[in-house]
Design a protein around this motif. Sequence first.
Motif, PDB file in Angstrom:
ATOM      1  N   PRO A  77      45.936  30.791  34.755  1.00  0.00           N
ATOM      2  CA  PRO A  77      44.598  30.823  35.369  1.00  0.00           C
ATOM      3  C   PRO A  77      44.279  32.238  35.881  1.00  0.00           C
ATOM      4  O   PRO A  77      45.167  32.990  36.270  1.00  0.00           O
ATOM      5  CB  PRO A  77      44.709  29.809  36.515  1.00  0.00           C
ATOM      6  CG  PRO A  77      45.821  28.897  36.101  1.00  0.00           C
ATOM      7  CD  PRO A  77      46.791  29.726  35.344  1.00  0.00           C
ATOM      8  N   TRP A  78      43.018  32.537  35.907  1.00  0.00           N
ATOM      9  CA  TRP A  78      42.603  33.888  36.286  1.00  0.00           C
ATOM     10  C   TRP A  78      43.025  34.211  37.708  1.00  0.00           C
ATOM     11  O   TRP A  78      42.964  33.363  38.611  1.00  0.00           O
ATOM     12  CB  TRP A  78      41.082  34.007  36.158  1.00  0.00           C
ATOM     13  CG  TRP A  78      40.592  35.374  36.584  1.00  0.00           C
ATOM     14  CD1 TRP A  78      40.468  36.467  35.806  1.00  0.00           C
ATOM     15  CD2 TRP A  78      40.179  35.744  37.893  1.00  0.00           C
ATOM     16  NE1 TRP A  78      40.009  37.540  36.534  1.00  0.00           N
ATOM     17  CE2 TRP A  78      39.825  37.113  37.843  1.00  0.00           C
ATOM     18  CE3 TRP A  78      40.092  35.065  39.108  1.00  0.00           C
ATOM     19  CZ2 TRP A  78      39.365  37.822  38.948  1.00  0.00           C
ATOM     20  CZ3 TRP A  78      39.628  35.775  40.215  1.00  0.00           C
ATOM     21  CH2 TRP A  78      39.277  37.138  40.128  1.00  0.00           C
ATOM     22  N   SER A 118      33.397  35.616  43.442  1.00  0.00           N
ATOM     23  CA  SER A 118      33.518  36.200  44.778  1.00  0.00           C
ATOM     24  C   SER A 118      34.391  37.441  44.803  1.00  0.00           C
ATOM     25  O   SER A 118      34.533  38.066  45.854  1.00  0.00           O
ATOM     26  CB  SER A 118      34.095  35.151  45.744  1.00  0.00           C
ATOM     27  OG  SER A 118      35.409  34.796  45.338  1.00  0.00           O
ATOM     28  N   VAL A 119      34.988  37.821  43.662  1.00  0.00           N
ATOM     29  CA  VAL A 119      35.884  38.984  43.620  1.00  0.00           C
ATOM     30  C   VAL A 119      35.235  40.049  42.758  1.00  0.00           C
ATOM     31  O   VAL A 119      34.860  39.779  41.609  1.00  0.00           O
ATOM     32  CB  VAL A 119      37.271  38.596  43.049  1.00  0.00           C
ATOM     33  CG1 VAL A 119      38.177  39.817  43.002  1.00  0.00           C
ATOM     34  CG2 VAL A 119      37.888  37.489  43.888  1.00  0.00           C
ATOM     35  N   GLU A 156      44.151  40.442  36.246  1.00  0.00           N
ATOM     36  CA  GLU A 156      43.025  41.118  35.600  1.00  0.00           C
ATOM     37  C   GLU A 156      43.166  42.631  35.698  1.00  0.00           C
ATOM     38  O   GLU A 156      42.926  43.364  34.726  1.00  0.00           O
ATOM     39  CB  GLU A 156      41.717  40.654  36.230  1.00  0.00           C
ATOM     40  CG  GLU A 156      40.482  41.229  35.537  1.00  0.00           C
ATOM     41  CD  GLU A 156      39.201  40.782  36.199  1.00  0.00           C
ATOM     42  OE1 GLU A 156      38.195  40.618  35.483  1.00  0.00           O
ATOM     43  OE2 GLU A 156      39.205  40.599  37.445  1.00  0.00           O
ATOM     44  N   ARG A 157      43.545  43.147  36.892  1.00  0.00           N
ATOM     45  CA  ARG A 157      43.680  44.592  37.069  1.00  0.00           C
ATOM     46  C   ARG A 157      44.756  45.148  36.138  1.00  0.00           C
ATOM     47  O   ARG A 157      44.592  46.201  35.523  1.00  0.00           O
ATOM     48  CB  ARG A 157      44.030  44.904  38.530  1.00  0.00           C
ATOM     49  CG  ARG A 157      42.883  44.692  39.502  1.00  0.00           C
ATOM     50  CD  ARG A 157      43.188  45.330  40.843  1.00  0.00           C
ATOM     51  NE  ARG A 157      44.414  44.794  41.429  1.00  0.00           N
ATOM     52  CZ  ARG A 157      44.451  43.751  42.235  1.00  0.00           C
ATOM     53  NH1 ARG A 157      43.313  43.122  42.541  1.00  0.00           N
ATOM     54  NH2 ARG A 157      45.589  43.340  42.730  1.00  0.00           N
ATOM     55  N   THR A 158      45.887  44.407  36.047  1.00  0.00           N
ATOM     56  CA  THR A 158      46.976  44.892  35.213  1.00  0.00           C
ATOM     57  C   THR A 158      46.598  44.835  33.735  1.00  0.00           C
ATOM     58  O   THR A 158      46.936  45.744  32.953  1.00  0.00           O
ATOM     59  CB  THR A 158      48.243  44.054  35.467  1.00  0.00           C
ATOM     60  OG1 THR A 158      48.508  44.009  36.868  1.00  0.00           O
ATOM     61  CG2 THR A 158      49.446  44.660  34.766  1.00  0.00           C
ATOM     62  N   GLU A 159      45.902  43.789  33.304  1.00  0.00           N
ATOM     63  CA  GLU A 159      45.486  43.675  31.903  1.00  0.00           C
ATOM     64  C   GLU A 159      44.524  44.811  31.518  1.00  0.00           C
ATOM     65  O   GLU A 159      44.599  45.380  30.417  1.00  0.00           O
ATOM     66  CB  GLU A 159      44.837  42.314  31.661  1.00  0.00           C
ATOM     67  CG  GLU A 159      45.823  41.163  31.704  1.00  0.00           C
ATOM     68  CD  GLU A 159      45.133  39.816  31.704  1.00  0.00           C
ATOM     69  OE1 GLU A 159      43.869  39.804  31.725  1.00  0.00           O
ATOM     70  OE2 GLU A 159      45.828  38.772  31.703  1.00  0.00           O
TER      71      GLU A 159
END
Length: 443
Positions: free
Chosen positions: A76-77, A118-119, A82-85
């Motif tokens: 799951p997200w 929200s991020v 996400e930052r590392t990808e």
Amino acid sequence: MTFRRGGAGSPLFLRVFALMVVCVAVTQLMNFALLIAVQTPTAKLYTVGQAVDALRGKPGDDDFSVSREEHFTEQPWNPRGERTEIAMAKAMGVPVERVLITFPTPFLTREKSYDRASVPRPMSPASVQAARDVIITGDFTAAYRADDGRWVIVTTVTGFEPWRWFVLWWLIVSAAAVAPFAWALARRIAKPIGAFAEAAERLGRDPRAAPIAIEGPSEIADAAAAFNRMQARLNRYVDDRATVVGAVAHDLRTPLMRLGLRLEAAPDDLRQACEGDIRDMEAMISATLSYLRDTTKQGVRKPLDLRSLAETVTDDMSDHGEPVTLAPGGAVVVEGNSPALKAMLNNLILNAIKYAGSAEVSLAEADGQALIEVRDDGPGVPPEDLDRVFEPFFRGERSRNRDTGGIGLGLASARAVARAHGGDLVIRNREEGGLSALVTLPV
């Protein structure tokens, strides 16, 4: 009989409680020392560049394992992934959709759910080198979808770190430190129980054995005193029963003698019939007194060789013309009363000779038991009478003739002697015919 408790100590439950408190205290002290001595383990750090090099198949880094799979399950997200990808996609120069990374879920916890709206969306690194320098903390699994559609998967390989070895050795040392206290506790609890087991076994072998020493914790001293009182009561009960039966049997001789005197003036046929009955009653009285004497008399017990004892009995009977044989063999040593065991063996052999005409005696030792077997080639005993033959005054010979059937106390007396020595006596019909009487005695 009064038993003194001069050797009694503090209660057993207090001793056990104190030892348990000491064990817990030692364990806690070792854990406190571990808390101070061991360093806080730090998570291992990797860079995106290392992961990218592993995905591209560059050799030389043993911290990763590489594999190729048809499918890869996406987590799951989450913001970290996400930052590392994005950084990995920048460093590899490929779209971010072809790169995935997952992190191990902590044990017994659920993956935290995030609200993407929200991020804020992370920014891509300014350069390839900046992307390669992004830090990845802890273990991870990275995947890159190659041009052929298959996934190249890189997983971190975590070895057994030095601090884990330290903790493992510390636990071993802690167990070794507590082991002496646990051993002492187990010994304190098991020793009195073992003493009671030995006393019960000794009571079964010799009811007149010395009482248990009154010593140790108060609970053990009380139990030992109760055991000694029980032993004394049992001995008094048996002695009282034997005394009453012996007194009755002895006092019957006086009225029998008066009956004999009064029969002097009776007709010859009546006098002869009554005198025969009186002789039978006197024989029964003599046999009863002998039985009581053999089963209640407490002789001195000492180590003796059963084979020498058996040779004495069989040789004496052979000298009187009785057909009895003793099988050869080695010495069999037991602790017992020689006259009582000799009378037991004599009863068994005479019983075999009386009903079968001959007797064969053999001795052996097996499993800590001395085995005495007396065999004959007679008619045997009906199966329903195999247990009843040990009852006092029971006779397998139904003619009621005292010359052929005896009184009926021989086997009862023999088994009483065997059981008084901690053993037993059983009889069985032999398959090839005849009867076998087997005595077992503890070596």
